[in-house]
Design an enzyme around this catalytic site. Sequence first.
Site, short mmCIF file in Angstrom:
data_model
loop_
_atom_site.label_atom_id
_atom_site.label_comp_id
_atom_site.label_asym_id
_atom_site.label_seq_id
_atom_site.Cartn_x
_atom_site.Cartn_y
_atom_site.Cartn_z
N GLU B 61 0.95 -1.27 0.01
CA GLU B 61 -0.05 -0.08 0.01
C GLU B 61 1.01 1.21 -0.08
O GLU B 61 1.97 1.42 0.77
CB GLU B 61 -0.74 -0.08 1.24
CG GLU B 61 -2.15 0.80 1.25
CD GLU B 61 -3.09 0.56 2.47
OE1 GLU B 61 -3.32 -0.74 2.71
OE2 GLU B 61 -2.98 1.40 3.30
N ASP B 72 -6.13 10.32 9.70
CA ASP B 72 -4.85 9.69 10.30
C ASP B 72 -4.34 10.30 11.56
O ASP B 72 -4.30 11.66 11.73
CB ASP B 72 -3.86 9.93 8.97
CG ASP B 72 -3.86 9.00 7.87
OD1 ASP B 72 -3.65 7.87 8.22
OD2 ASP B 72 -3.88 9.44 6.62
#
Lengths: 406, 286
Positions: B61, B72
């Site tokens: 990824e 995040d």
Amino acid sequence: MNKSFGANSLRSGPDERGRFGEFGGRFVAETLMPLILEVEQAYNAARADPTFQPELDAYLKNYVGRPSPLWFAERLTKAIGGAKVYFKRDELNHTGAHKINSCMGQILLAKRMGKTRIIAETGAGQHGVATATVCALFGLPCTVYMGATDVARQAPNVFRMKLLGAEVVPVTSGASTLKDAMNEALRDWVANVRDTFYIIGTVAGPHPYPMMVRDFQSVIGEETKVQLREAEGRLPDACVAAIGGGSNAMGLFHPFLDDASVRLIGVEAAGHGLDTHAHAASLSRGRPGVLHGNRTYLLQDEDGQIQEAHSISAGLDYPGIGPEHSWLHEIKRVEYVAATDTEALDAFQLCTRTEGIIPALEPAHALAYVSKLAPTMGKDQIIVMNLCGRGDKDIFTVADALGVKL
Amino acid sequence: MSGSESASVHKIAGRIAARFAALKAEGRGALIPFLEAWDPDAATSMEILRGMPAAGADLIEIGCPFTDPMADGPTVQLAGRRALNSGATMAHTLAMVREFRSENNETPIVLMGYLNPILSYGVARFCTDAGAAGVDGLIIVDLPSEEADLITADAKANGLDLIRLVAPTTDDARLPLVLAGSSGFVYYVSITGITGTRTASADELAEAIPRIRKFTDLPIAIGFGVRSPAQAAGAVKAADGAVVASALIDGMVATLDGEGRAGPNSVRVVLDQVQALADAVRSVRK
């Protein structure tokens, strides 16, 4: 969709996907999506409940102090010449700005949803203070995210929030201003979805927030209509308001959207100038993109990275704008102009000396444009400007800008 | 390529499906390590990417840097900031994939990021360029099912799997909507929270994964809060893959100098960590 208006009304948006034209929507992580839908359902249920609005109205009247007066600024009108200038005095609300109109509506909704904790973001601190205030009133714990830069330049409001019992979390990510505070509030919400309600301060964020905050702020324009009819027996020729995220402007404009004779003018912050990199004029100098849950005009670079905004007014220092404004800009129903830091400072002093009202730096931007517009209009014409906040919080910034040592 | 239709048919049953099928035949789960493109600089992140398959990465990824990554935690936020400071753009990220593909045609690459840089690049142009570069799937954090129609057709036309996030808050009534139109694998966000913070318990996973399986035959990878080899092993025990991001970034950050520049061990430390995670994942027989 707002069914109380006809299909041809400019007030009927957003559609069922939360869109105003191509703007708005729900661009959030899956974790938040179910909660966003729950807020929408709860808000629709509240609107349909005949007890909700009267409950809100009672708090607005007896606690906030509404209706706010509509004041004919006669000496200011004489000083600048031309059209008659009225101030919608939302700076007289409890906590000193329009922000509490929406906080009160949102906290009543949070209580209906059984939420037990409130979070908010704040730039200048006005929305943080208003949120901390309603949380104290209803006895709910409150966490306010505020960029570390803003914590430093808005110390009195930080202390106010703490006195009211709120926890103020300085945000150090990004440039440590309003945009980053909103990111951090969204991160908190993702981690605390089950018990927490996010009271957003402006007409931005994922659907239903732009609609909901607009509806709660529309009391400004509704009152203005009634009050001006009493004072002058007619509609204004122009309504002018400052725009950061755009909640005070939307509140004033929305009830006038279908009155084609009324010019609606939003004033963005031009900072050091629109042709510098230091401004907050998302509509004048940005382009459409997605941030904070909605598609709207944003200040961004060619790679889609969000750029920092600048304004002398911390409340206008935001690189986006509510999606309904983006739509009203594209269909050209509302005109969007800009005023610089310097023009706002001049207007700040003009207002203080001619009317005995110290305005916040946000409405000082609106006044800067009014002082250009009014002389171009006839003496029998009328401008209403939203004086959406008082300037006590800004005296240190103004002193600094004027080179005065306090 | 022999016409777009056969190309897209070929790609839909593409690298991601092929890799998960092979792993199933092998009787084990997938390790999916993450790296942020251009963190801390172009050369270091390219070297990490290039070394990941040999260290045991089954899929990879790649994070696309964005100024405002709202899902995040601090670790990935700072990785993004370092990457942007080193000059990362979407075009650079795609160039990394193209370079990787010149020597590796098997390991699937998934881009993870936020919508605005894609919108800015142009959705159609982005999907075309990503497909051509050798990207296999997209995870767009702030694009829920309700808004996904803006990219579905372009992604499909270019053989890009749209990998959907499923969260603990995604209930049974909502799962069919979220899974509709998804392909490749399902990314289970194992906690209600941001990346690099909490870790889901084995009990939580044992409850969540069978619930999702009732609605899909796609492989399920678990991410958010998977840090250690033991946790990665736990994730592939419960599901089909483990995504590890923040722990790898933290490992690399420890090797940076005071100005955030890569040191002599930056690549090695990350790849050793990938190797340890891979050993743990491979020890779980399925």
